[in-house]
Design an enzyme around this catalytic site. Structure first.
Site, short mmCIF file in Angstrom:
data_model
loop_
_atom_site.label_atom_id
_atom_site.label_comp_id
_atom_site.label_asym_id
_atom_site.label_seq_id
_atom_site.Cartn_x
_atom_site.Cartn_y
_atom_site.Cartn_z
N LYS A 211 0.81 -1.23 0.00
CA LYS A 211 0.00 0.00 0.00
C LYS A 211 0.84 1.28 0.00
O LYS A 211 0.41 2.31 -0.52
CB LYS A 211 -0.95 0.02 1.21
CG LYS A 211 -2.11 -0.96 1.08
CD LYS A 211 -3.09 -0.79 2.23
CE LYS A 211 -4.25 -1.75 2.09
NZ LYS A 211 -5.31 -1.54 3.06
N ASP B 60 -10.00 3.25 1.92
CA ASP B 60 -10.10 2.59 3.24
C ASP B 60 -10.73 3.51 4.30
O ASP B 60 -11.64 3.11 5.03
CB ASP B 60 -8.71 2.15 3.74
CG ASP B 60 -8.26 0.84 3.13
OD1 ASP B 60 -9.12 0.04 2.70
OD2 ASP B 60 -7.03 0.61 3.10
P1 NAP Z 1 0.17 -2.40 10.83
O1 NAP Z 1 0.53 -1.10 10.16
O2 NAP Z 1 1.17 -3.49 10.85
O3 NAP Z 1 -0.34 -2.11 12.36
C1 NAP Z 1 0.52 -2.08 13.35
C2 NAP Z 1 -0.20 -1.68 14.65
O4 NAP Z 1 -0.55 -2.86 15.39
C3 NAP Z 1 0.68 -0.85 15.53
O5 NAP Z 1 -0.12 0.06 16.24
C4 NAP Z 1 1.27 -1.91 16.47
O6 NAP Z 1 1.75 -1.39 17.69
C5 NAP Z 1 0.05 -2.76 16.70
N1 NAP Z 1 0.37 -4.09 17.19
C6 NAP Z 1 0.90 -5.13 16.48
N2 NAP Z 1 1.05 -6.20 17.28
C7 NAP Z 1 0.60 -5.83 18.54
C8 NAP Z 1 0.48 -6.51 19.78
N3 NAP Z 1 0.86 -7.78 19.90
N4 NAP Z 1 -0.04 -5.83 20.82
C9 NAP Z 1 -0.44 -4.55 20.69
N5 NAP Z 1 -0.35 -3.85 19.53
C10 NAP Z 1 0.16 -4.49 18.47
O7 NAP Z 1 -1.14 -3.03 10.18
P2 NAP Z 1 -2.34 -2.27 9.49
O8 NAP Z 1 -2.09 -2.23 8.03
O9 NAP Z 1 -2.60 -1.01 10.21
O10 NAP Z 1 -3.54 -3.33 9.69
C11 NAP Z 1 -4.02 -3.64 10.97
C12 NAP Z 1 -5.21 -4.55 10.88
O11 NAP Z 1 -6.27 -3.94 10.17
C13 NAP Z 1 -4.99 -5.89 10.17
O12 NAP Z 1 -5.58 -6.90 10.95
C14 NAP Z 1 -5.74 -5.77 8.88
O13 NAP Z 1 -6.24 -7.02 8.41
C15 NAP Z 1 -6.88 -4.88 9.31
N6 NAP Z 1 -7.48 -4.15 8.18
C16 NAP Z 1 -8.81 -4.35 7.94
C17 NAP Z 1 -9.39 -3.69 6.87
C18 NAP Z 1 -10.86 -3.92 6.58
O14 NAP Z 1 -11.28 -3.68 5.43
N7 NAP Z 1 -11.67 -4.32 7.54
C19 NAP Z 1 -8.64 -2.83 6.06
C20 NAP Z 1 -7.29 -2.62 6.37
C21 NAP Z 1 -6.72 -3.29 7.44
P3 NAP Z 1 3.29 -0.89 17.80
O15 NAP Z 1 3.34 0.46 17.16
O16 NAP Z 1 3.56 -0.87 19.26
O17 NAP Z 1 4.14 -1.90 17.07
#
Ligand code: NAP
Length: 280
Positions: free
Chosen positions: A66, A102
């Site tokens: 992305k 999104d």
């Molecule tokens: P990302 O950029 O990798 O998100 C990282 C975030 O998750 C950071 O805030 C990180 O905290 C936190 N995190 C990771 N592991 C953790 C843990 N064990 N405990 C607490 N916090 C933790 O990912 P993203 O792209 O934002 O996506 C996140 C989620 O959204 C995914 O599950 C994805 O499938 C979902 N999503 C859904 C849709 C939909 O259409 N419904 C669309 C997009 C994304 P730190 O900063 O401390 O590392």
């Protein structure tokens, strides 16, 4: 001859996007076909060039491309600039234009279940990653001024707040601080992958201190009802799962490509059918 559309990602084989888009082409009697393309990060540049040269009319972009796709596009619209990421590309006469549906998709889905305008709600966002950024900036852009962020790494929440170009009074909190202060918020939005399959027992924090009228929203949609949403439901709170965001971002992309609005109900039914659950 029909028009070709698709999604690029890695991994991509479990994507539900082909199911909902191909059904929408059928429903709207459009001669289009949508395919899931597996693209490894090191082949991204040449894959994007190939899609452009082959005249693919539009495509979605998912994890992990992305942000990294941006240098290979010809232009970004405002939504992609706001999010700093692209999830939808349109091929306009050989020029690839990046958009991001999104944030607006999420907000459209959420506002359907709110009793009051989103601008009047006090909001807590859990997480400070890519999805949090898109949702936070979209909410702030739409006039929500009371949004706090909590994150495992507080400095990342602080960074996101500092980067937000729209008016707000946001505070950065640790997960523990947020958990103790949950009664301050009308809407609690979880944006990390915590609780996603296969780690379905995990949740980012407990909502036992949330106010009775709070809405708890989780953008994870696999499982449909995460541990966080289960706890919120047990407390009698209103819950909102990630299917709505997924469907609305897809519907907005479909409209950008075709000028036609697909049926949200049909898309939602397909996703629930694939995930094997019922709506909540
Ligand atoms: P990302 O950029 O990798 O998100 C990282 C975030 O998750 C950071 O805030 C990180 O905290 C936190 N995190 C990771 N592991 C953790 C843990 N064990 N405990 C607490 N916090 C933790 O990912 P993203 O792209 O934002 O996506 C996140 C989620 O959204 C995914 O599950 C994805 O499938 C979902 N999503 C859904 C849709 C939909 O259409 N419904 C669309 C997009 C994304 P730190 O900063 O401390 O590392």
């Amino acid at each position: 001859m029909g028009n070709l559309y698709g999604v690029i990602g890695c991994p991509i084989k479990h994507s539900m996007s082909p199911d909902i888009h191909n059904d929408a082409f059928k429903e709207k009697h459009l001669n289009g076909y949508y395919h899931a393309f597996h693209v490894e990060p090191e082949r991204l540049k040449e894959s994007v060039q190939a899609l452009k040269i082959l005249g693919v009319k539009g495509f979605n972009v998912t994890i992990p491309h992305k942000i990294s796709i941006i240098p290979y596009l010809d232009e970004l619209d405002e939504t992609a600039k706001i999010a700093g990421a692209v999830n939808t590309v349109i091929n306009v006469e050989g020029r690839l234009i990046g958009h991001n549906t999104d944030g607006n998709g999420y907000v459209r889905s959420l506002t359907k279940i709110l009793q009051k305008p989103i601008q009047e709600q006090k909001i807590l966002i859990i997480g400070a990653g890519g999805a949090a950024r898109g949702i936070y900036f979209t909410l702030a852009h739409q006039g929500c001024s009371e949004i706090d962020l909590c994150n495992r790494t507080v400095s990342k929440a602080e960074k996101l707040i500092n980067e937000c170009p729209f008016g707000h009074t946001s505070k950065a909190l640790s997960l523990e601080q947020a958990e103790q202060q949950l009664e301050n918020y009308d809407v609690i939005i979880h944006t990390t992958a915590v609780g996603m399959h296969p780690n379905v027992e995990q949740k980012p924090l407990s909502v036992k201190h949330a106010k009775r009228t709070a809405v708890v929203s989780d953008i994870v949609y696999n499982p449909i009802k995460t541990s966080l949403l289960q706890e919120a439901e047990e407390q009698g709170l209103t819950i909102h799962n990630g299917v709505g965001m997924f469907v609305h971002q897809a519907a907005l992309a479909f409209t950008l490509w075709t000028g036609i609005e697909p049926s949200i109900e049909r898309m939602t039914a397909i996703v629930y059918d694939k995930l094997g659950g019922t709506s909540c």
